[in-house]
Design an enzyme around this catalytic site. Structure first.
Site, PDB file in Angstrom:
ATOM      1  N   LYS A 177       0.840  -1.212   0.000  1.00  0.00           N
ATOM      2  CA  LYS A 177       0.000   0.000   0.000  1.00  0.00           C
ATOM      3  C   LYS A 177       0.870   1.255   0.000  1.00  0.00           C
ATOM      4  CE  LYS A 177      -1.837  -1.765   3.562  1.00  0.00           C
ATOM      5  NZ  LYS A 177      -2.567  -1.985   4.817  1.00  0.00           N
ATOM      6  N   THR A 208      -7.510   8.227   9.513  1.00  0.00           N
ATOM      7  CA  THR A 208      -6.805   7.049   9.002  1.00  0.00           C
ATOM      8  C   THR A 208      -6.665   5.886   9.993  1.00  0.00           C
ATOM      9  OG1 THR A 208      -4.745   8.127   9.622  1.00  0.00           O
ATOM     10  CG2 THR A 208      -5.436   8.329   7.304  1.00  0.00           C
ATOM     11  N   GLY A 210      -7.383   2.620  11.452  1.00  0.00           N
ATOM     12  CA  GLY A 210      -8.182   1.484  10.978  1.00  0.00           C
ATOM     13  C   GLY A 210      -8.206   1.320   9.467  1.00  0.00           C
ATOM     14  N   THR A 211      -7.348   2.077   8.764  1.00  0.00           N
ATOM     15  CA  THR A 211      -7.370   1.969   7.290  1.00  0.00           C
ATOM     16  C   THR A 211      -6.929   0.584   6.819  1.00  0.00           C
ATOM     17  OG1 THR A 211      -5.243   3.084   7.356  1.00  0.00           O
ATOM     18  CG2 THR A 211      -7.080   4.359   6.515  1.00  0.00           C
ATOM     19  N   GLY A 212      -5.828   0.086   7.412  1.00  0.00           N
ATOM     20  CA  GLY A 212      -5.294  -1.210   6.979  1.00  0.00           C
ATOM     21  C   GLY A 212      -6.312  -2.307   7.223  1.00  0.00           C
ATOM     22  N   CYS A 213      -6.929  -2.267   8.402  1.00  0.00           N
ATOM     23  CA  CYS A 213      -7.915  -3.295   8.776  1.00  0.00           C
ATOM     24  C   CYS A 213      -9.115  -3.226   7.823  1.00  0.00           C
ATOM     25  CB  CYS A 213      -8.409  -3.070  10.206  1.00  0.00           C
ATOM     26  SG  CYS A 213      -7.077  -2.919  11.407  1.00  0.00           S
TER      27      CYS A 213
HETATM   28  C1  LIG Z   1      -6.634  -4.483  17.490  1.00  0.00           C
HETATM   29  C2  LIG Z   1      -5.950  -3.700  16.445  1.00  0.00           C
HETATM   30  N1  LIG Z   1      -5.702  -4.261  15.250  1.00  0.00           N
HETATM   31  C3  LIG Z   1      -5.078  -3.546  14.288  1.00  0.00           C
HETATM   32  C4  LIG Z   1      -4.697  -2.257  14.507  1.00  0.00           C
HETATM   33  C5  LIG Z   1      -3.996  -1.444  13.455  1.00  0.00           C
HETATM   34  O1  LIG Z   1      -4.777  -0.344  13.083  1.00  0.00           O
HETATM   35  P1  LIG Z   1      -4.128   1.058  12.843  1.00  0.00           P
HETATM   36  O2  LIG Z   1      -3.396   1.426  14.047  1.00  0.00           O
HETATM   37  O3  LIG Z   1      -5.118   2.066  12.440  1.00  0.00           O
HETATM   38  O4  LIG Z   1      -3.239   0.835  11.639  1.00  0.00           O
HETATM   39  P2  LIG Z   1      -3.718   0.324  10.219  1.00  0.00           P
HETATM   40  O5  LIG Z   1      -5.174   0.073  10.220  1.00  0.00           O
HETATM   41  O6  LIG Z   1      -3.361   1.416   9.258  1.00  0.00           O
HETATM   42  O7  LIG Z   1      -2.952  -0.931  10.010  1.00  0.00           O
HETATM   43  C6  LIG Z   1      -4.951  -1.696  15.778  1.00  0.00           C
HETATM   44  N2  LIG Z   1      -4.592  -0.461  16.076  1.00  0.00           N
HETATM   45  N3  LIG Z   1      -5.577  -2.432  16.724  1.00  0.00           N
END
Ligand SMILES: Cc1ncc(COP(=O)(O)OP(=O)(O)O)c(N)n1
Ligand SMILES: Cc1ncsc1CCOP(=O)(O)O
Length: 451
Positions: A177, A208, A210-213
């Site tokens: 990404k 942003t 939770g974007t990856g999830c």
């Molecule tokens: C429980 C949990 N899983 C995954 C994440 C990662 O989310 P984030 O910090 O927003 O990063 P991405 O979504 O960009 O990978 C988390 N914080 N908590």
């Protein structure tokens, strides 16, 4: 009996802030109409600023969650997120091998807030046990650097790394990404079946966390629905770009993606279209000929905030509502973007009173405004006005600035929310009365009182 709804399983950690992890995945699955299943790997105490505690679930309980749903309900596609430690990784790998669903691996390592979500000593286990089972791996720049041992500074570097990860681990496909790679666009690079494909979108301002999830969950949901990999990524890219732009401004740190925007905007648009169309029909049937101004009437209904950003987000009557002989007729259908003046008025009004999303403009005459003031006193309505002669020169000079200035001026003039705002016109500008309400029904009720 054949199962009609598709299912997607997320094997991931819980984020108490509801922005990432299992919570983001479930919201994403719902946005695509897929039934979500979960295997929780870890419970995190987390908000938009920090991860303050992590409690890992015993590996056998993680494995049992997967088995329980796969054996009874069935899994059409699955994804992994935070796997936390090597024991959980091994238990997940051993269990998912028993099934043949496509597996999307989001190699979660560090939270946006900087907290580690995968133990340092578990990276090797992820590479050894999970990546070989992946239909797709979705690392961001930093995760891809960690998995490949190479630096990424450009889209070309991302291509080399995507290929390397796929070839070294046996993953079927890898998408690196581009959100963290420099440039005006977020360019994601997919390596699949020996070829590269780029997915481009503008880097939008927004939220942003939770974007990856959410991105990997969107791919998983669309694989569950039967889309091919490249098509599923295409949809997921649009979904995540909208989710970031419409992000929920909550908390004091990294605000979360809005997964509902994808489904809420079209649903709201349909409701607005139906409600406004019915209200326009009723307005025509009342036949209020004397209330129609020379320029015609429009009747508008806006998307709610945060979705209402421009006049394109406000529905109105195309061609306006006009006098036609002795009757009142809508010239065209209800459409988004069909109003300019009234749409700008309602967008300004919503900055002060977000629930008041509908308005109509009617003819100004001394007689009508006097009636309105009388009715307003009886019913407790508030009336305010603006005078175009008071408009500052710099506002006059700015295209499209008069109406927002006028509405703001009228709102600030009185201490309470005005139901009705009028202005007395100017050279070449017809005076006008604007009636506001939470929805078209409420606006119509006010109009009916005048008839
Ligand atoms: C429980 C949990 N899983 C995954 C994440 C990662 O989310 P984030 O910090 O927003 O990063 P991405 O979504 O960009 O990978 C988390 N914080 N908590
Ligand atoms: C001229 C005018 N000024 C305020 S409402 C109105 C008529 C409706 O205009 P639009 O169709 O652009 O909303």
């Amino acid at each position: 009996m054949k199962r009609l709804v598709k299912t997607a399983l997320t094997i991931a950690g819980s984020d108490s802030g509801g922005g990432a992890g299992i919570e983001a995945d479930l919201k994403t699955f719902t946005a695509f109409g897929v039934h979500g299943l979960v295997a929780i790997t870890s419970v995190t105490a987390q908000n938009t600023q920090a991860v303050t505690a992590i409690h890992d679930i015993p590996p056998e309980v993680v494995a049992e969650q997967i088995r329980a749903v796969a054996e009874d309900i069935g899994v059409d596609a699955a994804k992994t997120g935070m796997l936390s430690n090597a024991e959980i990784i091994k238990a997940v790998a051993k269990t998912v091998k028993n099934y043949d669903f496509p597996l999307v691996v989001d190699p979660v390592m560090i939270a946006k807030s900087g907290a580690p979500l995968l133990r340092e000593d578990a990276v090797d286990a992820l590479i050894k046990y999970i990546l070989p089972l992946a239909t797709l791996v979705t690392p961001n720049r930093f995760e891809a650097e960690k998995l490949s041992g190479m630096k990424i500074r450009s889209v070309e570097d991302a291509k080399i790394v995507a290929k390397k990860i796929a070839e070294e681990t046996g993953a079927e496909a890898v998408i690196v990404k581009g959100g963290h790679i420099e440039g005006e666009e977020a360019v994601d690079v997919l390596y699949h079946n020996g070829t590269f494909r780029e997915y481009r979108a503008p880097k939008v301002e927004g939220c942003t966390h939770g974007t990856g999830c959410s991105f990997s969950a969107a791919i998983t949901a669309n694989l569950a629905k039967g889309l091919g990999l490249e098509e599923a990524i295409e949809v997921a890219k649009k979904f995540i770009t909208l989710g970031i732009a419409m992000g929920h401004r909550i908390g004091h740190g990294h605000c979360p993606v809005n997964q509902s925007a994808w489904i809420e905007i079209p649903a709201e648009k349909w409701r607005i279209y139906e409600e406004l169309t019915n209200a326009v029909r009723e307005f025509e049937s009342i036949n209020p000929v004397r209330l129609i101004p020379e320029v015609g009437t429009n009747f508008v209904y806006s998307l709610p905030l945060p979705y209402a950003r421009s006049t394109k987000d406000v529905a109105g009557v195309k061609g306006r509502i006009v006098k036609y002989g002795n009757s009142v007729k809508a010239v065209g259908p209800v459409e988004f973007g069909a109003s300019d003046h009234l749409a700008r008025a309602v967008l300004t009004y919503m900055r002060f009173y977000p629930e008041y999303r509908s308005a109509i403009n009617i003819r100004y005459s001394r007689e009508i405004i006097e009636e309105i003031i009388e009715i307003a006193q009886e019913r407790g309505f508030k009336v305010s006005f603006y005078d175009r002669r008071e408009e500052p020169e710099e506002i006059k000079a700015k295209e499209g600035a008069t109406i927002p200035w006028g509405i703001e001026t009228a709102i600030k003039r009185i201490k309470e929310r005005p139901d009705i705002i009028y202005h007395l016109g100017d050279v070449g500008k017809e005076p006008m009365i604007l009636v506001f309400g939470r929805n078209p029904r409420e606006v119509l009720e006010k109009i009916k009182m005048l008839i």
